[in-house]
Scaffold this motif. Structure first.
Motif, PDB file in Angstrom:
ATOM      1  N   ARG A 407       0.883   3.261   0.184  1.00 22.22           N
ATOM      2  CA  ARG A 407       0.615   1.987  -0.486  1.00 22.22           C
ATOM      3  C   ARG A 407      -0.634   2.036  -1.361  1.00 22.22           C
ATOM      4  NH1 ARG A 407      -0.831   1.246   4.754  1.00 22.22           N
ATOM      5  NH2 ARG A 407      -2.938   0.537   5.226  1.00 22.22           N
ATOM      6  N   ILE A 408      -1.563   2.975  -1.063  1.00 18.51           N
ATOM      7  CA  ILE A 408      -2.755   3.098  -1.915  1.00 18.51           C
ATOM      8  C   ILE A 408      -2.942   4.532  -2.392  1.00 18.51           C
ATOM      9  CG2 ILE A 408      -3.957   1.156  -0.833  1.00 18.51           C
ATOM     10  CD1 ILE A 408      -5.761   3.355   0.511  1.00 18.51           C
ATOM     11  N   LYS A 409      -1.860   5.324  -2.323  1.00 20.56           N
ATOM     12  CA  LYS A 409      -1.999   6.740  -2.678  1.00 20.56           C
ATOM     13  C   LYS A 409      -2.468   6.926  -4.117  1.00 20.56           C
ATOM     14  CE  LYS A 409       0.961   9.654  -0.944  1.00 20.56           C
ATOM     15  NZ  LYS A 409       0.114  10.545  -0.121  1.00 20.56           N
ATOM     16  N   GLY A 410      -1.901   6.151  -5.037  1.00 19.00           N
ATOM     17  CA  GLY A 410      -2.308   6.278  -6.429  1.00 19.00           C
ATOM     18  C   GLY A 410      -3.755   5.872  -6.634  1.00 19.00           C
ATOM     19  N   PHE A 411      -4.127   4.718  -6.073  1.00 17.95           N
ATOM     20  CA  PHE A 411      -5.499   4.231  -6.253  1.00 17.95           C
ATOM     21  C   PHE A 411      -6.517   5.156  -5.592  1.00 17.95           C
ATOM     22  CE2 PHE A 411      -9.063   1.879  -4.362  1.00 17.95           C
ATOM     23  CZ  PHE A 411      -9.713   1.501  -5.518  1.00 17.95           C
TER      24      PHE A 411
END
Length: 483
Positions: A407-411
């Motif tokens: 859910r926050i891998k990109g960020f």
């Protein structure tokens, strides 16, 4: 005869044997189809890594020909080289957020479009300000691709193949650098620096077109409520049983997290202790990759060799040897990452690289300028890169793509990769002034000290992820934060 044996003359037994044989053939066909699909998808996605490598490597050969055409000063050359790294830091953070919000595939596609614009802009820049601005834009694409591509590959690949497939991106990076060195050498007689820079637009167009045919990753689809679509993508790369098991594991992880995966940011990191610790580990891994001096060798091989008495022309040609060794070493690393543990490879690379740096400090500090000194120095630098590019470099990119929850891998990956690019910028900027101020011996001894510090960090904090699903990695990191 046993009642369960197969009698060829019995039509029922013969039909059963035929059915089993057909099922076995169907399974083998499905497995070949899945492998072929995974290879095609990985090859297209890894074009982003090749562009990353080409655009970071090509400027070294283009600068000597730019200098008279654009009347470059030393400051101009520094800005043209380093603004790409600053742009990459910004692009990593922005690209990570875009990958979380709009999808990994779309983030790669946008990065490809920016690559096209940036490559054409640097090739056509009529003056220094526009060249610097164009290099910054190109850096945005490099940074976005450096987050989106490993994330995409990590989320698409089965656990058993994840290390090898994500590390293919590292191979494409060094292959892109080698291609840049070869193109520079081929175009040197013409002095056509604009063509050197502009050729990057060709694979960039390939990346944009290729993204049209790529599926979105199952983790992103599941995290945005598209369970059926996520299962369909999983079935293209896994057996039905494996796909169902992986989807069920993702659902359990989402329930344990307390909500479906909707994306996060600074606020979630600040209020979640285990995420803060994971980002700390990610930033540390990024610094490990840069602080050991890998890119200073790649960027400044001619400068180091000139300091040992080698001529400028021979020093420049030597960069091809550096590129070839980097490609071979990463190729070796691809075969190692899923066979040995990530931590084991990091420790091996840091110890081996540290010993090479110690030997470099001794050779450069004790020996005078001579051909022997030059080639011993080159040999030690090549050996150092062999250790780094087969272990530290691919493992660091791989770990950054593995340790953050979807859910926050990109960020989180973007924030970590921004730290990587800023570390690259700081180490590269400090190298030549440090070399001039204290000499080669103490400069390389500084890298020995940082390698020792990185080794301590690795042993203390870096988790083992080999053979684990991304959900299992997340659960391990949650447990470690509680202990």
């Amino acid at each position: 005869m046993s009642a369960t044996s197969t009698n060829p003359s019995d039509p029922v037994s013969g039909q059963r044997a035929s059915t089993a044989a057909d099922a076995s053939r169907d399974h083998a066909t499905d497995e070949r189809s899945r492998r072929a699909f995974l290879r095609r998808v990985t090859a297209l996605a890894a074009l982003g890594g090749a562009l990353f490598g080409y655009d970071t490597g090509v400027v070294s050969g283009a600068l000597p020909f730019m200098r008279p055409d654009l009347a470059l000063t030393a400051l101009d050359e520094g800005l043209i080289t380093s603004l790409l790294l600053v742009g990459a830091a910004v692009g990593a953070l922005a690209g990570g957020r875009a990958a979380d919000r709009y999808g990994r595939r779309r983030a790669m596609s946008v990065a490809g479009l920016v690559f096209v614009v940036g490559a054409l802009a640097v090739a056509g820049a009529p003056n220094v300000p526009l060249m610097v601005a164009a290099r910054f834009v190109l850096g945005l694409a490099v940074g976005a691709a450096s987050v989106a591509v490993p994330t995409y590959l990590a989320e698409l690949a089965p656990a058993a193949d994840r290390g090898r497939l994500v590390s293919l991106n590292s191979l494409m990076i060094v292959a892109g650098q080698l291609l840049a060195y070869v193109v520079n050498a081929a175009l040197t007689p013409t002095g056509n620096w604009r063509l050197m820079l502009g050729l990057a637009a060709v694979p960039a167009v390939g990346l944009v077109v290729g993204c049209v045919f790529l599926p979105e990753t199952p983790r992103w689809l599941f995290g945005h409520g598209m369970r059926r679509e996520a299962f369909a993508v999983l079935r293209r790369t896994r057996s039905e049983r494996e796909a169902r098991r992986e989807l069920q594991r993702a659902e359990r992880t989402a329930r344990r997290a307390g909500r479906q995966q909707e994306g996060g940011g600074w606020s979630e990191l600040l209020r979640t202790p285990w995420l803060r610790r994971t980002v700390f580990i990610g930033v540390g891994i990024a610094v490990v990759q840069q602080a050991t001096g890998t890119n200073t060798i790649i960027y400044f091989t001619p400068t180091i060799l000139e300091g040992t008495g080698l001529s400028t022309s021979v020093s420049v040609v030597s960069t091809i040897a550096v590129g070839v060794v980097s490609v071979l070493a990463v190729w070796l690393g691809i075969g190692l990452v899923d066979r040995f543990g990530r931590r084991q490879l990091l420790v091996t690379g840091l110890v081996g690289g540290g010993v090479c740096m110690l030997a470099l400090a001794f050779v450069i500090g004790r020996a005078g300028e001579s051909t022997t000194t030059s080639f011993v120095t080159l040999g030690l630098m090549v050996l150092f890169l062999g250790f780094q590019q087969s272990t530290v470099a691919p493992v660091c990119w791989l770990l950054i793509s593995e340790i953050f929850p979807s859910r926050i891998k990109g960020f989180a990956g973007g924030a970590t990769t921004m730290a990587l690019w800023m570390s690259n910028f700081a180490v590269s900027l400090a190298f030549l002034p440090l070399l001039e101020a204290v000499g080669g011996r103490w400069t390389f001894l500084c890298f020995v000290a940082t390698a020792a510090a990185c080794l301590v960090f690795t042993l203390r904090f870096v988790p083992e992820t080999r053979g684990r699903s991304l959900e299992e990695v997340e659960e391990t990191l949650r447990a470690a934060a509680r202990s």
